[in-house]
Every structure is written in structure tokens, then in C-alpha cells.
Design a protein around this motif. Structure first.
Motif, mmCIF file in Angstrom:
data_model
loop_
_atom_site.group_PDB
_atom_site.id
_atom_site.type_symbol
_atom_site.label_atom_id
_atom_site.label_comp_id
_atom_site.label_asym_id
_atom_site.label_seq_id
_atom_site.Cartn_x
_atom_site.Cartn_y
_atom_site.Cartn_z
ATOM 1 N N HIS A 198 0.842 -1.195 0.000
ATOM 2 C CA HIS A 198 0.000 0.000 0.000
ATOM 3 C C HIS A 198 0.875 1.242 0.000
ATOM 4 N N LEU A 199 0.328 2.312 -0.573
ATOM 5 C CA LEU A 199 0.997 3.605 -0.600
ATOM 6 C C LEU A 199 0.001 4.653 -0.119
ATOM 7 N N TRP A 200 0.385 5.372 0.946
ATOM 8 C CA TRP A 200 -0.471 6.414 1.486
ATOM 9 C C TRP A 200 0.143 7.781 1.225
ATOM 10 N N GLY A 201 -0.692 8.808 1.220
ATOM 11 C CA GLY A 201 -0.236 10.156 0.932
ATOM 12 C C GLY A 201 -0.176 11.081 2.126
ATOM 13 N N PHE B 3 -3.423 8.134 6.629
ATOM 14 C CA PHE B 3 -3.571 6.946 5.774
ATOM 15 C C PHE B 3 -4.601 7.117 4.665
ATOM 16 N N PHE B 4 -4.674 8.332 4.107
ATOM 17 C CA PHE B 4 -5.451 8.518 2.885
ATOM 18 C C PHE B 4 -4.607 8.040 1.713
ATOM 19 N N ASP B 5 -5.264 7.518 0.692
ATOM 20 C CA ASP B 5 -4.531 7.027 -0.477
ATOM 21 C C ASP B 5 -3.674 8.125 -1.092
ATOM 22 N N PHE B 6 -2.547 7.720 -1.640
ATOM 23 C CA PHE B 6 -1.652 8.644 -2.323
ATOM 24 C C PHE B 6 -2.313 9.119 -3.612
ATOM 25 N N ASP B 7 -2.221 10.426 -3.890
ATOM 26 C CA ASP B 7 -2.683 10.972 -5.171
ATOM 27 C C ASP B 7 -1.788 12.138 -5.555
ATOM 28 N N GLU B 8 -2.109 12.815 -6.657
ATOM 29 C CA GLU B 8 -1.242 13.873 -7.178
ATOM 30 C C GLU B 8 -1.108 15.070 -6.240
ATOM 31 N N SER B 9 -1.978 15.211 -5.257
ATOM 32 C CA SER B 9 -1.869 16.331 -4.318
ATOM 33 C C SER B 9 -1.137 15.952 -3.029
ATOM 34 N N SER B 10 -0.736 14.696 -2.900
ATOM 35 C CA SER B 10 -0.050 14.242 -1.683
ATOM 36 C C SER B 10 1.333 14.872 -1.582
ATOM 37 N N GLU B 11 1.698 15.262 -0.371
ATOM 38 C CA GLU B 11 3.009 15.858 -0.142
ATOM 39 C C GLU B 11 4.031 14.869 0.386
ATOM 40 N N ILE B 12 3.574 13.703 0.850
ATOM 41 C CA ILE B 12 4.494 12.678 1.343
ATOM 42 C C ILE B 12 4.103 11.332 0.769
ATOM 43 N N GLN B 13 5.020 10.372 0.895
ATOM 44 C CA GLN B 13 4.783 8.995 0.443
ATOM 45 C C GLN B 13 5.084 8.060 1.604
ATOM 46 N N ILE B 14 4.109 7.279 2.007
ATOM 47 C CA ILE B 14 4.291 6.285 3.060
ATOM 48 C C ILE B 14 4.001 4.922 2.441
ATOM 49 N N TYR B 15 5.003 4.046 2.485
ATOM 50 C CA TYR B 15 4.891 2.734 1.851
ATOM 51 C C TYR B 15 4.750 1.627 2.879
#
Length: 86
Positions: free
Chosen positions: A63-66, A70-82
Motif C-alpha cells: 500500500h501507498l499512502w499520501g 492513511f489517505f490514499d496517495f494521489d497527485e496532491s499528496s506531499e508525502i509517500q508512506i509505503y
């Protein structure tokens, strides 16, 4: 330690798109007007690069969160949590 003072932080970024290195300065201001500066350098990893690095090492991305909520990662996400596994 706790000072019970209001502190403001300014951030200055100097990003180099060729090296993908971000030189960052944080400037702290407090009620006693003491100014503190903290400089550091950060390597920026775009999602496609990070995904390739993780997969190339043999890990599977579960999974990748933004954000930290723990909201899903999208183009407006400022961080990446894997979340990864072997």
C-alpha cells in the motif's frame, strides 16, 4: 524542553531539478526574538522512482499512502508512506 513560547518557523527551499536535491533552511523565531537557523539537505524521490527502487530490491508494495491519516496517495499528496513486504 518546553518553553511555553509561541514559535514561528519559516522554510526556505532551494531545489535542484537535475540532482533532485533540496537544500532546506528552517528559521525559528520565538517571543524572545532569538532566531535559530537549521540547514539540511534532502534527496527528493518522485513516486515512480521510489516504486522502481522498491520493486528492484525484491519488495512488493502492499500500500501507498499520501499522509499520516492513511489517505490514499494521489497527485496532491506531499508525502509517500509505503507498506512493503518481501
Amino acid at each position: 524542553s518546553t518553553t511555553n513560547q509561541i514559535t514561528y518557523v519559516d522554510e526556505i527551499c532551494d531545489y535542484n531539478g537535475t540532482t533532485e536535491i533540496n537544500k532546506i533552511t528552517w528559521i525559528y523565531y520565538s517571543e524572545n526574538h532569538k532566531e535559530l537557523k537549521y540547514n539540511f539537505t534532502m534527496r527528493m524521490y518522485f513516486p515512480d522512482t521510489m516504486n522502481r527502487l522498491i520493486i528492484d530490491t525484491g519488495l512488493k508494495i502492499n500500500h501507498l499512502w499520501g499522509n499520516h491519516e492513511f489517505f490514499d496517495f494521489d497527485e496532491s499528496s506531499e508525502i509517500q508512506i509505503y507498506e512493503c513486504k518481501l
